[in-house]
Design an enzyme around this catalytic site. Structure first.
Site, PDB file in Angstrom:
ATOM      1  N   GLY A 169     -10.762  11.018  -0.035  1.00 30.82           N
ATOM      2  CA  GLY A 169     -10.873  11.957   1.078  1.00 30.82           C
ATOM      3  C   GLY A 169     -10.786  13.391   0.598  1.00 30.82           C
ATOM      4  CB  ALA A 405     -36.962  28.014 -19.574  1.00 34.74           C
TER       5      ALA A 405
HETATM    6  C1  HXC Z   1       0.860   6.129   3.483  1.00 30.17           C
HETATM    7  C2  HXC Z   1       0.130   4.725   1.852  1.00 30.17           C
HETATM    8  C3  HXC Z   1      -1.078   5.458   1.742  1.00 30.17           C
HETATM    9  C4  HXC Z   1      -1.259   6.584   2.583  1.00 30.17           C
HETATM   10  C5  HXC Z   1      -1.121   3.867   0.313  1.00 30.17           C
HETATM   11  N1  HXC Z   1       0.033   3.742   0.957  1.00 30.17           N
HETATM   12  N2  HXC Z   1      -1.826   4.901   0.775  1.00 30.17           N
HETATM   13  N3  HXC Z   1       1.069   5.068   2.709  1.00 30.17           N
HETATM   14  N4  HXC Z   1      -0.251   6.878   3.446  1.00 30.17           N
HETATM   15  N5  HXC Z   1      -2.345   7.329   2.521  1.00 30.17           N
HETATM   16  C6  HXC Z   1       1.077   2.760   0.711  1.00 30.17           C
HETATM   17  C7  HXC Z   1       0.657   1.361   1.135  1.00 30.17           C
HETATM   18  O1  HXC Z   1       0.910   1.181   2.483  1.00 30.17           O
HETATM   19  C8  HXC Z   1       1.541   0.519   0.250  1.00 30.17           C
HETATM   20  O2  HXC Z   1       2.821   0.465   0.798  1.00 30.17           O
HETATM   21  C9  HXC Z   1       1.656   1.316  -1.015  1.00 30.17           C
HETATM   22  O3  HXC Z   1       1.303   2.651  -0.670  1.00 30.17           O
HETATM   23  C10 HXC Z   1       0.726   0.845  -2.106  1.00 30.17           C
HETATM   24  O4  HXC Z   1      -0.580   0.731  -1.564  1.00 30.17           O
HETATM   25  P1  HXC Z   1      -1.467  -0.590  -1.723  1.00 30.17           P
HETATM   26  O5  HXC Z   1      -2.484  -0.532  -0.641  1.00 30.17           O
HETATM   27  O6  HXC Z   1      -0.603  -1.785  -1.805  1.00 30.17           O
HETATM   28  O7  HXC Z   1      -2.109  -0.340  -3.138  1.00 30.17           O
HETATM   29  P2  HXC Z   1      -3.552  -0.773  -3.646  1.00 30.17           P
HETATM   30  O8  HXC Z   1      -3.851  -2.182  -3.239  1.00 30.17           O
HETATM   31  O9  HXC Z   1      -3.583  -0.449  -5.096  1.00 30.17           O
HETATM   32  O10 HXC Z   1      -4.587   0.158  -2.879  1.00 30.17           O
HETATM   33  C11 HXC Z   1      -4.587   1.559  -3.099  1.00 30.17           C
HETATM   34  C12 HXC Z   1      -5.454   2.260  -2.048  1.00 30.17           C
HETATM   35  C13 HXC Z   1      -5.000   1.849  -0.634  1.00 30.17           C
HETATM   36  C14 HXC Z   1      -6.917   1.937  -2.303  1.00 30.17           C
HETATM   37  C15 HXC Z   1      -5.279   3.772  -2.287  1.00 30.17           C
HETATM   38  O11 HXC Z   1      -3.595   1.985  -0.551  1.00 30.17           O
HETATM   39  C16 HXC Z   1      -5.612   2.665   0.437  1.00 30.17           C
HETATM   40  O12 HXC Z   1      -6.794   2.452   0.786  1.00 30.17           O
HETATM   41  N6  HXC Z   1      -4.822   3.570   1.008  1.00 30.17           N
HETATM   42  C17 HXC Z   1      -5.248   4.429   2.067  1.00 30.17           C
HETATM   43  C18 HXC Z   1      -6.201   5.449   1.535  1.00 30.17           C
HETATM   44  C19 HXC Z   1      -6.605   6.423   2.594  1.00 30.17           C
HETATM   45  O13 HXC Z   1      -7.438   6.103   3.460  1.00 30.17           O
HETATM   46  N7  HXC Z   1      -5.937   7.598   2.589  1.00 30.17           N
HETATM   47  C20 HXC Z   1      -6.167   8.609   3.529  1.00 30.17           C
HETATM   48  C21 HXC Z   1      -7.430   9.298   3.041  1.00 30.17           C
HETATM   49  S1  HXC Z   1      -7.804  10.661   4.042  1.00 30.17           S
HETATM   50  P3  HXC Z   1       3.724  -0.869   0.721  1.00 30.17           P
HETATM   51  O14 HXC Z   1       5.007  -0.455   1.353  1.00 30.17           O
HETATM   52  O15 HXC Z   1       2.985  -1.899   1.470  1.00 30.17           O
HETATM   53  O16 HXC Z   1       3.838  -1.177  -0.727  1.00 30.17           O
HETATM   54  C22 HXC Z   1      -7.068  11.858   3.262  1.00 30.17           C
HETATM   55  C23 HXC Z   1      -7.319  13.132   3.898  1.00 30.17           C
HETATM   56  C24 HXC Z   1      -6.852  14.213   3.027  1.00 30.17           C
HETATM   57  O17 HXC Z   1      -6.425  11.742   2.305  1.00 30.17           O
HETATM   58  C25 HXC Z   1      -7.408  15.437   3.598  1.00 30.17           C
HETATM   59  C26 HXC Z   1      -7.012  16.588   2.792  1.00 30.17           C
HETATM   60  C27 HXC Z   1      -7.710  17.791   3.260  1.00 30.17           C
END
Ligand code: HXC
Length: 514
Positions: A169, A405
């Site tokens: 993101g 160029a």
């Molecule tokens: C809160 C999160 C998190 C998040 C992961 N976790 N991402 N908690 N906010 N964004 C937590 C999970 O719930 C999990 O907790 C632990 O971290 C490990 O994650 P897993 O999913 O078990 O790990 P993995 O299988 O390796 O997968 C990693 C991942 C996945 C691909 C990154 O976690 C994921 O898709 N996360 C969400 C990504 C996302 O959509 N983020 C927001 C993007 S938008 P537990 O307690 O179960 O272990 C964004 C906007 C930013 O970031 C804008 C800025 C301008």
């Protein structure tokens, strides 16, 4: 933990121990099982032994929440790399997936700001699930504050992002604002919208790596500059990169006692350019021969390979190298090569690295796709970057210097300090074939044997225009040099140019074509 008497000290040590555990043993094991190190292990590898000093290890999102993690998923501080100070941060995936809260973002923003204030590079190791979802807008505020510090620090201190996990993101805009991105193969990924969103919007099916893995960003998008095959290799690349860079924009780049002879000539260069103008040769060989042996460190090696950019040393001093690669698309300039060159020249200028250019380009790449995607806008960046640069600029035309160029590749007209050519250089408005066809269209149409007339006219044109001597006679070239002598000539030039002062017209900032 060793037993100590004072309970207050014991408490500190216990808190430290707990902070060092991050998300706990089970999550650390999970991290290792994925082939990934923890944040602290990564910092240990990067920094000289015993030099790490941590900042804010006890910060929590909510001090009243007994479940809140100390440090909040990012380890920040400073230490030394090869004896030089750096500020660092490493996201800890074992703590809530390394996700970014306002607290977490502010810890990072603080080290970027401190690095800027103290004239010290900043290295970030990224491994994060993105904005901490449960924090909502506060996480976005944190990212914005971090982006602001990244943008302010740009051009003040080198910023390096080492990707060691997800960066999804808008989070990707923090590394995107830094100078160099080093991605780790298979385990790192960067994208603005993930595979699920892509599928629902465009119908395209792709996995994380296929969408934004290290190979994608180092070959197709150009978002990343280097790829490490492992975390160890990414860290080694980071250290090597730092070894060429000054710590800030008012410092000279580090000098390394050279082992290579500054007078070393290389006879091979006298014959490296084939006599047939359409036969390619490897410009990388020219670069490797001219710079201090073993010092060439190519940047963006896998992307836009019709251009070559990289760091190197000449007689122990860091320089930036820009070149065309005749082996790829004959060295024609396209949109990606333009972006690659312009960005690198601006980086060199920001950090006091002289720019050495080796030019051999038949022109800009023709095509509807290039025109419709804005080759005019992108090509203009090269001109802008070279003109704006106040560092020493030396260019060597090895073969083709045709049309636009020729001009853009650090020509005398754009302000090169020293504009040189090899005897094999061809400097003209366009190549002999095209020129003869335009100038002699009627004669060729009327000729009994148009082929032999064409060949004769091309030979005449080559003799008259496709050489460096016209340009030398007009004073547009500063000299025509023996290729074998290129290294000693460049080193001698840098000795006199290194401390030059060049002023630019006062302005707030230009409007770079982007
Ligand atoms: C809160 C999160 C998190 C998040 C992961 N976790 N991402 N908690 N906010 N964004 C937590 C999970 O719930 C999990 O907790 C632990 O971290 C490990 O994650 P897993 O999913 O078990 O790990 P993995 O299988 O390796 O997968 C990693 C991942 C996945 C691909 C990154 O976690 C994921 O898709 N996360 C969400 C990504 C996302 O959509 N983020 C927001 C993007 S938008 P537990 O307690 O179960 O272990 C964004 C906007 C930013 O970031 C804008 C800025 C301008």
């Amino acid at each position: 933990m060793s037993k100590v008497q004072d309970p207050r000290l014991e408490k500190l040590l216990a808190m430290r121990e707990q902070a060092a555990q991050g998300g706990g043993a089970a999550r650390i094991e999970k991290q290792h099982a994925k082939g990934k190190m923890t944040a602290r292990e990564r910092l240990d590898k990067l920094l000289d032994a015993g030099t790490f000093q941590e900042l804010q290890p006890f910060t929590k999102v909510n001090p009243d929440d007994p479940k809140a993690y100390a440090g909040d998923g990012v380890v920040t501080g400073y230490g030394m790399v090869d004896g030089r100070p750096v500020f660092v941060y490493a996201q800890d995936f074992t703590v809530v997936g390394g996700s970014v809260s306002l607290t977490h973002a502010r810890k990072i923003a603080q080290v970027v700001e401190m690095a800027m204030r103290n004239g010290t590079p900043v290295v970030g190791m990224l491994d994060s699930g993105g904005a901490r979802i449960q924090e909502g807008i506060l996480a976005l505020q944190g990212y914005g504050e971090l982006f602001r510090q990244n943008a302010l620090a740009s051009g003040v201190v080198p910023q390096i992002s080492v990707m060691m996990g997800p960066c999804a993101g808008g989070a990707a805009y923090s590394p995107a604002l830094t100078d160099f991105i080093i991605m780790t193969d298979q385990t790192s990924m960067m994208f603005i919208t993930g595979p699920d969103v892509v599928k629902s919007v465009t119908g395209e099916q792709v996995d994380h790596q296929g969408l934004g893995g290290a190979q994608v960003h180092t070959t197709l998008s150009g978002v990343a500059h280097f790829m490490g095959r492992s975390e160890d290799e990414s860290i080694a690349l980071t250290k090597r990169l730092l070894s060429y860079l000054p710590s800030n924009n008012v410092e000279s780049p580090p000098y390394v006692e050279p082992t290579d002879d500054p007078q070393r000539a290389d006879a091979k260069l006298n014959t490296i350019v084939p006599e047939d103008p359409n036969t390619p040769y490897d410009m990388r060989e020219v670069i490797l021969s001219v710079v201090d042996l073993g010092s060439f460190f190519e940047v963006h090696a896998g992307w836009a390979q019709n251009a070559i950019v990289g760091l190197a040393r000449l007689d122990g001093h860091s320089v930036g190298i820009v070149a065309q690669q005749p082996m790829m698309m004959a060295g024609a300039l396209d949109i990606n090569a333009s972006d690659k060159i312009a960005r690198f020249v601006r980086f060199c200028d920001a950090f006091n690295l002289p720019v050495i250019t080796f030019a051999d380009s038949p022109g800009f790449l023709p095509g509807v796709g290039q025109e419709h995607s804005g080759i005019i806008r992108h090509g203009a960046k090269i001109i802008y970057a070279y003109v704006e640069a106040t560092v020493p600029k030396i260019s060597v035309v090895t073969r083709k210097g045709y049309g636009g160029a020729y001009i853009v590749m650090s020509s005398k007209s754009l302000g090169a300090d020293l504009h040189l050519a090899w005897p094999s250089a061809e400097l003209a408005v366009m190549g002999p074939d095209g020129a003869v066809n335009i100038l002699n269209r009627r004669d060729l149409a009327a000729a009994e044997d148009p082929k032999s007339l064409h060949d004769r006219l091309v030979a005449e044109y080559r003799e008259k225009y496709a050489n460096p001597y016209r340009a030398a006679e007009y004073g547009i070239l500063d000299n025509v040099i023996e290729p074998a002598q290129t290294r000693p000539v460049l080193i001698a030039a840098l000795r006199v140019l290194r401390e030059q002062v060049r002023n630019v017209p006062p302005k707030k900032h230009g409007v770079m074509p982007v």
